[in-house]
Design an enzyme around this catalytic site. Structure first.
Site, PDB file in Angstrom:
ATOM      1  N   HIS A 250       0.842  -1.207   0.000  1.00  0.00           N
ATOM      2  CA  HIS A 250       0.000   0.000   0.000  1.00  0.00           C
ATOM      3  C   HIS A 250       0.873   1.252   0.000  1.00  0.00           C
ATOM      4  O   HIS A 250       0.686   2.168  -0.819  1.00  0.00           O
ATOM      5  CB  HIS A 250      -0.898  -0.023   1.232  1.00  0.00           C
ATOM      6  CG  HIS A 250      -1.767   1.170   1.383  1.00  0.00           C
ATOM      7  ND1 HIS A 250      -3.084   1.187   0.999  1.00  0.00           N
ATOM      8  CD2 HIS A 250      -1.520   2.418   1.882  1.00  0.00           C
ATOM      9  CE1 HIS A 250      -3.606   2.375   1.245  1.00  0.00           C
ATOM     10  NE2 HIS A 250      -2.672   3.140   1.783  1.00  0.00           N
ATOM     11  N   GLU A 251       1.829   1.303   0.916  1.00  0.00           N
ATOM     12  CA  GLU A 251       2.689   2.476   1.025  1.00  0.00           C
ATOM     13  C   GLU A 251       3.598   2.622  -0.191  1.00  0.00           C
ATOM     14  O   GLU A 251       3.935   3.744  -0.586  1.00  0.00           O
ATOM     15  CB  GLU A 251       3.524   2.395   2.312  1.00  0.00           C
ATOM     16  CG  GLU A 251       2.709   2.446   3.591  1.00  0.00           C
ATOM     17  CD  GLU A 251       1.880   3.719   3.718  1.00  0.00           C
ATOM     18  OE1 GLU A 251       2.294   4.770   3.176  1.00  0.00           O
ATOM     19  OE2 GLU A 251       0.808   3.667   4.348  1.00  0.00           O
TER      20      GLU A 251
END
Length: 333
Positions: free
Chosen positions: A17-18
């Site tokens: 996600h990051e």
């Protein structure tokens, strides 16, 4: 050891996600201070092209810190000074990366495992369904004109059906449309049928695997919003939403059941992580997207201190929810 592995898998999904934020942010020319895997004290760290990279002690997620992300812009490369459309793409990239990863993984999973299709497992003897012409072993291909690609789609289609439904069945290689009627018994109307999934899954091509993955993602979105809606309608069932402890427990259970279940759990969790972060809730990506869209529509940004206050309130609320769910996971409440 199983729980440690479960935590590492959850950390892996959050890192993906990051990384979505990181990758698109760099492509848009937004400065990055640090990309970290985990939280807490640094175990390993290095610097490359002005960006700090670190692996931290507690593998409970990670973060991508942009230049002046939550403050007044003081640098040409700050998040605040970037055009709204670049900020929008950067914020969207985190959830999108989770959803994209889940779709790719789901496609591969379907191709390897095959597709479980629904069939009629049993019919009550002398029932209306039997009179309607349904037979045990009939493979369900359509319900009220909607194609049933996989077993997971069937329950929603049955729930949406009225007092009658038309099913297209495959029997001995031939297709037949049958109109089924509900029967009311003990104040409950039902079709007097039990459906099962084929023990020998159908082979899946790349194209069909992609179709199934998209349909599965759509089914997950619908299920997620039904659970959220139940919070406001009074139909919420305890245990239908879990906190961090419950999530790790679910992953650990999946790990103990073999690699197929591990992959399936990764698909479910990655989809949920992407969908949840798109919700228009302060402190989540969806909340930030709302502020950026406001700026794009009204041609002026919300003052940073006001936006920061809203996100702070949202963060406190989310932490409160996490605490409540954690206590629920531990059966304290």
């Amino acid at each position: 050891m199983t729980f440690i592995f479960a935590i590492l898998l959850l950390c892996f999904l959050i890192t993906i996600h990051e990384f979505g934020h990181y990758w698109v942010g760099r492509m848009c020319g937004i400065g990055i201070v640090e990309f970290a895997v985990g939280f807490g004290p640094k175990l390993i760290h290095w610097e490359r092209k002005g960006i700090q990279y670190s692996i931290r002690l507690f593998p409970l997620g990670g973060y991508c810190q942009f230049v002046d992300e939550d403050a007044e812009a003081t640098s040409a490369k700050s998040m605040r000074s970037a055009p709204a459309w670049k900020r929008l793409l950067t914020v969207l990239a985190g959830p999108a990366m989770n959803i994209f990863f889940a779709l790719i993984l789901c496609t591969g999973y379907m191709m390897v495992q095959g597709n479980v299709v629904p069939y009629v497992g049993s019919i009550e003897e002398y029932s209306v369904a039997e009179e309607d012409g349904l037979r045990e072993g009939d493979i369900i291909r359509k319900v009220d004109g909607k194609t049933v690609l996989a077993y997971f789609e069937l329950s929603d289609l049955l729930d949406d059906a009225g007092d009658t439904m038309t099913v297209q069945v495959e029997r001995d290689g031939a297709y037949k449309d049958i109109t089924l009627h509900k029967v009311t018994k003990d104040n409950e109307a039902k079709f007097q049928i039990t459906f099962k999934g084929m023990e020998d899954p159908e082979g899946v091509s790349v194209w069909k695997g992609m179709q199934l993955s998209v349909r599965f993602a759509g089914w997950m979105v619908r299920s997620t919003f039904e659970v959220i809606g139940s919070l406001f309608t009074g139909d919420f069932v305890k245990g239908s939403v879990v906190g961090p402890v419950g999530t790790v427990g679910i992953i650990a259970d999946g790990i103990s059941q073999g690699w197929g279940n591990i992959v399936f759990m990764l698909i479910l969790l990655s989809l949920n992580l992407g969908i949840f972060n798109l919700l228009p809730i302060p402190a989540l990506d969806g909340g930030r997207i709302v502020f950026i869209l406001y700026e794009m529509i009204f041609r002026k940004p919300v003052p940073p201190e006001k936006e920061g206050m809203v996100h702070l309130i949202g963060m406190v609320a989310l932490l409160g929810l996490m605490l409540f769910l954690t206590l629920s996971d531990l059966h304290i409440i």
